[in-house]
Design an enzyme around this catalytic site. Sequence first.
Site, PDB file in Angstrom:
ATOM      1  N   LYS A  14       0.841  -1.210   0.000  1.00  0.00           N
ATOM      2  CA  LYS A  14       0.000   0.000   0.000  1.00  0.00           C
ATOM      3  C   LYS A  14       0.875   1.259   0.000  1.00  0.00           C
ATOM      4  O   LYS A  14       0.738   2.121  -0.874  1.00  0.00           O
ATOM      5  CB  LYS A  14      -0.895   0.021   1.256  1.00  0.00           C
ATOM      6  CG  LYS A  14      -1.578   1.361   1.490  1.00  0.00           C
ATOM      7  CD  LYS A  14      -2.484   1.339   2.695  1.00  0.00           C
ATOM      8  CE  LYS A  14      -1.818   1.648   4.014  1.00  0.00           C
ATOM      9  NZ  LYS A  14      -1.521   3.074   4.232  1.00  0.00           N
ATOM     10  N   ASN A  15       1.779   1.344   0.970  1.00  0.00           N
ATOM     11  CA  ASN A  15       2.570   2.573   1.077  1.00  0.00           C
ATOM     12  C   ASN A  15       3.615   2.673  -0.027  1.00  0.00           C
ATOM     13  O   ASN A  15       4.210   3.725  -0.237  1.00  0.00           O
ATOM     14  CB  ASN A  15       3.219   2.673   2.459  1.00  0.00           C
ATOM     15  CG  ASN A  15       2.178   2.843   3.547  1.00  0.00           C
ATOM     16  OD1 ASN A  15       1.027   3.185   3.251  1.00  0.00           O
ATOM     17  ND2 ASN A  15       2.541   2.595   4.782  1.00  0.00           N
ATOM     18  N   ARG A  74      -4.378  10.101   3.909  1.00  0.00           N
ATOM     19  CA  ARG A  74      -3.192  10.914   4.142  1.00  0.00           C
ATOM     20  C   ARG A  74      -2.317  11.076   2.881  1.00  0.00           C
ATOM     21  O   ARG A  74      -1.810  12.149   2.586  1.00  0.00           O
ATOM     22  CB  ARG A  74      -2.397  10.203   5.251  1.00  0.00           C
ATOM     23  CG  ARG A  74      -1.027  10.724   5.498  1.00  0.00           C
ATOM     24  CD  ARG A  74      -1.060  11.924   6.368  1.00  0.00           C
ATOM     25  NE  ARG A  74       0.271  12.443   6.577  1.00  0.00           N
ATOM     26  CZ  ARG A  74       0.521  13.547   7.241  1.00  0.00           C
ATOM     27  NH1 ARG A  74      -0.471  14.228   7.759  1.00  0.00           N
ATOM     28  NH2 ARG A  74       1.732  13.972   7.387  1.00  0.00           N
ATOM     29  N   ARG A 118      -0.230  14.540  13.087  1.00  0.00           N
ATOM     30  CA  ARG A 118       0.186  14.413  11.685  1.00  0.00           C
ATOM     31  C   ARG A 118       0.107  15.725  10.884  1.00  0.00           C
ATOM     32  O   ARG A 118      -0.619  15.822   9.892  1.00  0.00           O
ATOM     33  CB  ARG A 118      -0.636  13.330  10.978  1.00  0.00           C
ATOM     34  CG  ARG A 118      -0.591  11.999  11.682  1.00  0.00           C
ATOM     35  CD  ARG A 118      -1.273  10.902  10.897  1.00  0.00           C
ATOM     36  NE  ARG A 118      -0.415  10.346   9.871  1.00  0.00           N
ATOM     37  CZ  ARG A 118      -0.790   9.375   9.047  1.00  0.00           C
ATOM     38  NH1 ARG A 118      -2.004   8.893   9.120  1.00  0.00           N
ATOM     39  NH2 ARG A 118       0.042   8.909   8.146  1.00  0.00           N
ATOM     40  N   PRO A 119       0.844  16.725  11.295  1.00  0.00           N
ATOM     41  CA  PRO A 119       0.848  17.969  10.521  1.00  0.00           C
ATOM     42  C   PRO A 119       1.572  17.778   9.184  1.00  0.00           C
ATOM     43  O   PRO A 119       2.180  16.728   8.952  1.00  0.00           O
ATOM     44  CB  PRO A 119       1.620  18.941  11.415  1.00  0.00           C
ATOM     45  CG  PRO A 119       2.469  18.092  12.272  1.00  0.00           C
ATOM     46  CD  PRO A 119       1.778  16.765  12.427  1.00  0.00           C
ATOM     47  N   ASP A 134       3.667  20.377   8.038  1.00  0.00           N
ATOM     48  CA  ASP A 134       4.568  21.537   8.001  1.00  0.00           C
ATOM     49  C   ASP A 134       5.896  21.245   7.297  1.00  0.00           C
ATOM     50  O   ASP A 134       6.420  22.097   6.569  1.00  0.00           O
ATOM     51  CB  ASP A 134       4.800  22.086   9.434  1.00  0.00           C
ATOM     52  CG  ASP A 134       5.189  21.004  10.425  1.00  0.00           C
ATOM     53  OD1 ASP A 134       4.887  19.810  10.167  1.00  0.00           O
ATOM     54  OD2 ASP A 134       5.793  21.325  11.459  1.00  0.00           O
ATOM     55  N   ASP A 139       4.174   0.896  12.328  1.00  0.00           N
ATOM     56  CA  ASP A 139       2.971   0.234  11.810  1.00  0.00           C
ATOM     57  C   ASP A 139       2.800  -1.187  12.355  1.00  0.00           C
ATOM     58  O   ASP A 139       1.731  -1.775  12.209  1.00  0.00           O
ATOM     59  CB  ASP A 139       3.015   0.179  10.272  1.00  0.00           C
ATOM     60  CG  ASP A 139       2.827   1.559   9.661  1.00  0.00           C
ATOM     61  OD1 ASP A 139       2.357   2.466  10.373  1.00  0.00           O
ATOM     62  OD2 ASP A 139       3.162   1.728   8.478  1.00  0.00           O
ATOM     63  N   ARG A 155      -8.732  -0.638   4.336  1.00  0.00           N
ATOM     64  CA  ARG A 155      -7.930   0.394   3.675  1.00  0.00           C
ATOM     65  C   ARG A 155      -6.576  -0.152   3.250  1.00  0.00           C
ATOM     66  O   ARG A 155      -5.982   0.343   2.293  1.00  0.00           O
ATOM     67  CB  ARG A 155      -7.726   1.586   4.624  1.00  0.00           C
ATOM     68  CG  ARG A 155      -8.992   2.370   4.866  1.00  0.00           C
ATOM     69  CD  ARG A 155      -8.708   3.636   5.620  1.00  0.00           C
ATOM     70  NE  ARG A 155      -7.459   4.210   5.145  1.00  0.00           N
ATOM     71  CZ  ARG A 155      -6.590   4.861   5.892  1.00  0.00           C
ATOM     72  NH1 ARG A 155      -6.850   5.054   7.166  1.00  0.00           N
ATOM     73  NH2 ARG A 155      -5.485   5.341   5.389  1.00  0.00           N
TER      74      ARG A 155
END
Length: 424
Positions: free
Chosen positions: A22-23, A92, A121-122, A124, A304, A396
């Site tokens: 997935k990632n 995300r 989980r910003p 920036d 994870d 997901r």
Amino acid sequence: MSVIHIGGFRRLCGRIPVQGSKNGVLPLMAASVLSEETTVLTNVPAIQDVFCMMGILDFMGSSCLLENGELTISPRDMGRTDLPACRVKQMRSSVILLGALLGRFGQASTCYPGGCSIGKRPVDYHICALRQLGAEIEEEGGCIRAKAVRLSGTEIRLPYPSVGATENVLLASVLAEGTTVIRGAAREPEIEELCLFLRTMGAGIEGEGTDRITVRGRKRLHGCRYRTVGDRIVAGTYLIAAMAGRGDVELTGVKPAHLESVFHMLRKAGAAVSPGEDRIRIRMEGRPRPLWAETGPYPGFPTDLQSPLMALLCCGEGESRIRETVFEGRYGTALELGRLGADISVAGEEAVIRGIPILPGGTAAARDLRGGAALVTAGLQSEGETIITDCFHIERGYEDICRDLRLAGADIRWLERKAKEKKE
Ligand code: EPZ
């Protein structure tokens, strides 16, 4: 409503093929818009996050077709550079389209991304790095608007080896003018995959797998065909599940080199792990030995797999300790494991797990993707029935966790399942 039923402990024996990552594949899908030409990705998992990314690409005018694990993306007619809010809130990974769209079209807009609620989980680091490449970015009313007349290579030092920020910089810089050097880059295998893929598209990149990646900007990239790597986190989940089932299981379709820190941890807990070229055999007898485990960026123990490991240690032979250093919100799962009879206390970054011989079972809710997988692990080492609700989180990232674990003899089935959403 998606609900899983687990009948209780069974010794697990068998062979499980591991789905594509997935990632790994989500950044490749984003990268495919960097060229006008068609890209074909194979070994693509049929999971909700992939369907969601297909929906986003479709919305922007690129056509996507997924058939038998082969995903064809044709971005020639892409006309929009604004991301659909309803999809972005679900996932995300949508945020890395910012870099890809800036790279190809010089503009992009999106609302803040959603995804698993495992911490603040910003974004920036992403925004700061894209600004350093020359993008003008406005943040207003929950929206991010970015544009760039021209992106120019520069040296970027990430304050933390963020996977997503590294991906965003890579995607924005491959078509930028000049050379970009990313210092403090993430070293996760998914970054290596993205770099390999971008190189197959014609990009000039070196240094992936280290904390210093150099990108030499190119005028254009071309389409390609690429096989998605096996999912190391799904593999890790099933290794831990095999231990919960005190079993003898072989996983196929993985790169064992991606799981060194996991092997180290599971061996300490008493498993016999034998990696082959593209497969791993794991054998486990008796209860896990107690552990002290700390998560960290790759090559550390992956965050994870922290929740599934915690679930396994609920039946450890003594007291285990876990320190979560990446996502501050992962311990919601400890509460759910408590509903299944586990004895866990949490203080700040640290969780203490007092092992008991077998869990009683019960009902609990998946709070996030890997937390859901952890509840499955708990159900596999319970004497009674376990019911897990809110399993859409699991869908997901896992194609069909029940199908896969049944291949090793688990008593697990869907009571209800969210219909496959595809792209609509
Ligand atoms: C990726 O998330 C993965 N997601 C996650 O997997 C994984 O847990 C994580 O990397 C770490 O390995 C995808 O690849 C789609 P980060 P990402 O940026 O990129 C902080 C799963 O279950 N941070 O490396 O979002 C952040 O809050 C998912 O498959 C900032 O402060 O992770 C976190 O504490 C969940 N500002 C840390 O850095 C930023 O701008 C690591 O995040 C970015 C990150």
